[in-house]
Design a protein around this motif. Sequence first.
Motif, short mmCIF file in Angstrom:
data_model
loop_
_atom_site.label_atom_id
_atom_site.label_comp_id
_atom_site.label_asym_id
_atom_site.label_seq_id
_atom_site.Cartn_x
_atom_site.Cartn_y
_atom_site.Cartn_z
N ALA A 1 0.83 -1.21 0.00
CA ALA A 1 0.00 0.00 0.00
C ALA A 1 0.86 1.25 0.00
CB ALA A 1 -0.94 0.00 1.20
N GLY A 2 1.95 1.23 0.75
CA GLY A 2 2.84 2.40 0.81
C GLY A 2 3.40 2.76 -0.56
N ALA B 1 -6.02 4.36 -8.23
CA ALA B 1 -4.95 3.72 -7.46
C ALA B 1 -5.29 3.71 -5.97
CB ALA B 1 -3.61 4.42 -7.71
N MET B 2 -5.75 4.85 -5.47
CA MET B 2 -6.11 4.93 -4.05
C MET B 2 -7.32 4.06 -3.73
SD MET B 2 -3.98 6.67 -2.33
CE MET B 2 -4.78 7.21 -0.85
N LEU B 3 -8.28 4.05 -4.62
CA LEU B 3 -9.45 3.19 -4.40
C LEU B 3 -9.04 1.72 -4.41
CD1 LEU B 3 -12.48 3.25 -3.91
CD2 LEU B 3 -12.78 3.09 -6.38
N SER B 4 -8.12 1.36 -5.27
CA SER B 4 -7.61 -0.01 -5.32
C SER B 4 -6.92 -0.39 -4.01
CB SER B 4 -6.64 -0.20 -6.48
OG SER B 4 -7.29 0.01 -7.70
N VAL B 5 -6.16 0.54 -3.46
CA VAL B 5 -5.51 0.28 -2.17
C VAL B 5 -6.56 0.08 -1.09
CG1 VAL B 5 -4.03 1.25 -0.37
CG2 VAL B 5 -3.38 1.49 -2.74
N ALA B 6 -7.60 0.90 -1.10
CA ALA B 6 -8.66 0.76 -0.10
C ALA B 6 -9.31 -0.61 -0.21
CB ALA B 6 -9.71 1.87 -0.28
N LEU C 1 -7.95 -3.32 -1.46
CA LEU C 1 -6.95 -4.28 -1.01
C LEU C 1 -6.91 -4.36 0.51
CD1 LEU C 1 -4.52 -6.20 -1.57
CD2 LEU C 1 -3.08 -4.13 -1.53
N LEU C 2 -6.97 -3.21 1.16
CA LEU C 2 -6.95 -3.18 2.62
C LEU C 2 -8.20 -3.81 3.22
CD1 LEU C 2 -5.46 0.39 3.17
CD2 LEU C 2 -4.32 -1.80 3.63
N PHE D 1 -8.33 2.51 10.79
CA PHE D 1 -7.82 3.86 10.55
C PHE D 1 -7.25 3.98 9.14
CE2 PHE D 1 -4.24 6.87 10.65
CZ PHE D 1 -4.92 8.03 10.98
N ARG D 2 -6.42 3.02 8.74
CA ARG D 2 -5.79 3.07 7.41
C ARG D 2 -6.85 3.00 6.30
NH1 ARG D 2 -0.86 2.74 5.74
NH2 ARG D 2 -0.08 2.05 7.75
#
Length: 122
Positions: free
Chosen positions: A39-40, A60-65, A67-68, A95-96
């Motif tokens: 994610a970083g 990209a940010m939505l994909s990370v969300a 994934l999390l 939180f993340r």
Amino acid sequence: MALALITIFMSSSVLFDWFGIRAKQGNYVSFIVKTNLTAGFIYLIAAYGFIKSRIWAFWAMLSVALLLIYTFALFFIHIQSGGTYENRTIGAMIFRILITLSLSGFIYYDINKRPQNYNKPE
């Protein structure tokens, strides 16, 4: 960008035991740490896209969300199957996820309010 650098530093420190940080983390769950490290790096890519006003930064940010969220579900399976973990990991993941979703929304809003010819694909 700061979130990305802190995430990369802390995750890699736990994985590679830099500065004795691994011992301070207690019962860390390796797949959570590896996901956070991934994610970083995606946060850094999204930051670049945001600076360049590219809509793919939002994706990209939505994909990370996503994934999390997926990793968080796996984490609960890990807990239910008797795996060791730290209670603070639950709060940290929530939180993340919330921060990532908020940043996704901010990026989407900010890029779409800019002039249309400014955020065309490269």
